[in-house]
Design an enzyme around this catalytic site. Structure first.
Site, short mmCIF file in Angstrom:
data_model
loop_
_atom_site.label_atom_id
_atom_site.label_comp_id
_atom_site.label_asym_id
_atom_site.label_seq_id
_atom_site.Cartn_x
_atom_site.Cartn_y
_atom_site.Cartn_z
N SER A 95 47.97 31.13 40.48
CA SER A 95 49.14 31.83 39.99
C SER A 95 50.23 30.86 39.55
O SER A 95 49.98 30.00 38.71
CB SER A 95 49.63 32.80 41.08
OG SER A 95 50.55 33.73 40.57
N ASP A 219 44.08 42.39 36.24
CA ASP A 219 45.13 41.60 36.91
C ASP A 219 46.48 42.07 36.38
O ASP A 219 46.82 41.82 35.22
CB ASP A 219 44.91 40.12 36.61
CG ASP A 219 45.86 39.21 37.38
OD1 ASP A 219 46.90 39.71 37.87
OD2 ASP A 219 45.59 38.00 37.48
N HIS A 247 44.55 39.80 41.45
CA HIS A 247 45.20 38.52 41.14
C HIS A 247 44.83 37.40 42.11
O HIS A 247 45.28 36.27 41.92
CB HIS A 247 46.73 38.73 41.16
CG HIS A 247 47.52 37.57 40.63
ND1 HIS A 247 47.36 37.06 39.35
CD2 HIS A 247 48.48 36.80 41.23
CE1 HIS A 247 48.19 36.04 39.18
NE2 HIS A 247 48.87 35.86 40.30
#
Length: 265
Positions: A95, A219, A247
């Site tokens: 991320s 996602d 995610h």
């Protein structure tokens, strides 16, 4: 203060192996890699750490001026690398840490062998001026940040399952919720603003290290169009669409994550 103390750096795996430096995402800590790192322990030196404000990091090391941008977090990555004289590093970022790793590698590409970006996003907010689609309108992000500021624990309980995806496996969303709730709330609020208001699109074409972009399906944080944008604008990059949903494939689909990284490396 040493980086080991500040960022709770830990080492495991093959002492003489090529270092793999794993960086967790927002509201998480190094424990989120526990299903992935064992697969590399026989061949690589595993390096784990917590961003300041997360996990077992030293909260007293947090400074508003340093961590007002992702560059401050990239500084920490490079300081860890320097202090422990790591070379030919395989950086694996989840991320927001995908961009942190990119920034670090752009500054000192000679220290890196490869960068793996899991669910990356260079900008979460749509940009109508050039047709960029980040997945969120500015008002969406502002409302989210206001909610986070007013009730961090409530926001965590509501958002973590959405971020995780996989509603048929509620235990995953619960783990992410608990991770958010363990994070220092004041630092978490500031890190959220840095994360969701950053724009690192111009940093992508500056990359000089080969990279792998792992894109989950469904996602909501970093949709496929964003991963494709990262791939299109990052030199020497490989794009791989995963079967994993949500995610956080390091938790929801660790074997697929491992297989993808191993195959690419």
């Amino acid at each position: 203060m040493s980086t080991t103390q500040r960022n709770a750096v830990t080492f495991s795996g093959a002492e003489s192996g090529r270092p793999m430096l794993f960086a967790h995402g927002y509201g998480c800590d190094q424990n989120m890699w526990r299903f992935v790192t064992p697969a590399f322990a026989d061949t690589h030196r595993i390096v784990l750490f917590d961003h300041v404000g997360n996990g077992k990091s030293d909260l007293s090391a947090y400074r508003d001026d340093k961590y007002a941008t992702l560059d401050g977090y990239a500084d920490d990555v490079l300081e860890i690398i320097h202090e422990h004289d790591l070379r030919d590093v395989v950086f694996v970022g989840h991320s927001v840490s995908s961009m942190i790793g990119l920034l670090a590698a752009n500054r000192e590409p000679e220290r890196f062998e490869a960068v793996v970006m899991i669910g990356p996003s260079p900008r979460y907010i749509d940009d109508d001026t050039d047709g960029y689609h980040g997945g969120f309108g500015r008002s969406d992000i502002e409302e989210m940040l206001e909610s986070l500021d007013s009730n961090y624990l409530g926001w965590s309980s509501a958002m973590a399952p959405v971020i995780m995806g996989n509603p048929d496996r509620p235990e995953l969303g619960e783990e992410l919720t608990n991770s958010f709730c363990r994070t220092d709330p004041e630092i978490a609020k500031k890190f959220a603003r840095v994360t969701f208001l950053s724009d690192n699109r111009t940093d992508l074409p500056r990359s000089r290290v080969r990279s792998l972009i792992l894109q989950c399906s469904d996602d909501v944080i970093a949709p496929t169009v964003v991963g494709e944008y990262v791939h299109k604008h990052t030199p020497d990059s490989t794009f791989l669409s995963m079967n994993a949903t949500g995610h956080c494939p390091n938790l929801s689909a660790p074997q697929e994550t491992v297989d993808a990284i191993k195959s690419w490396l």
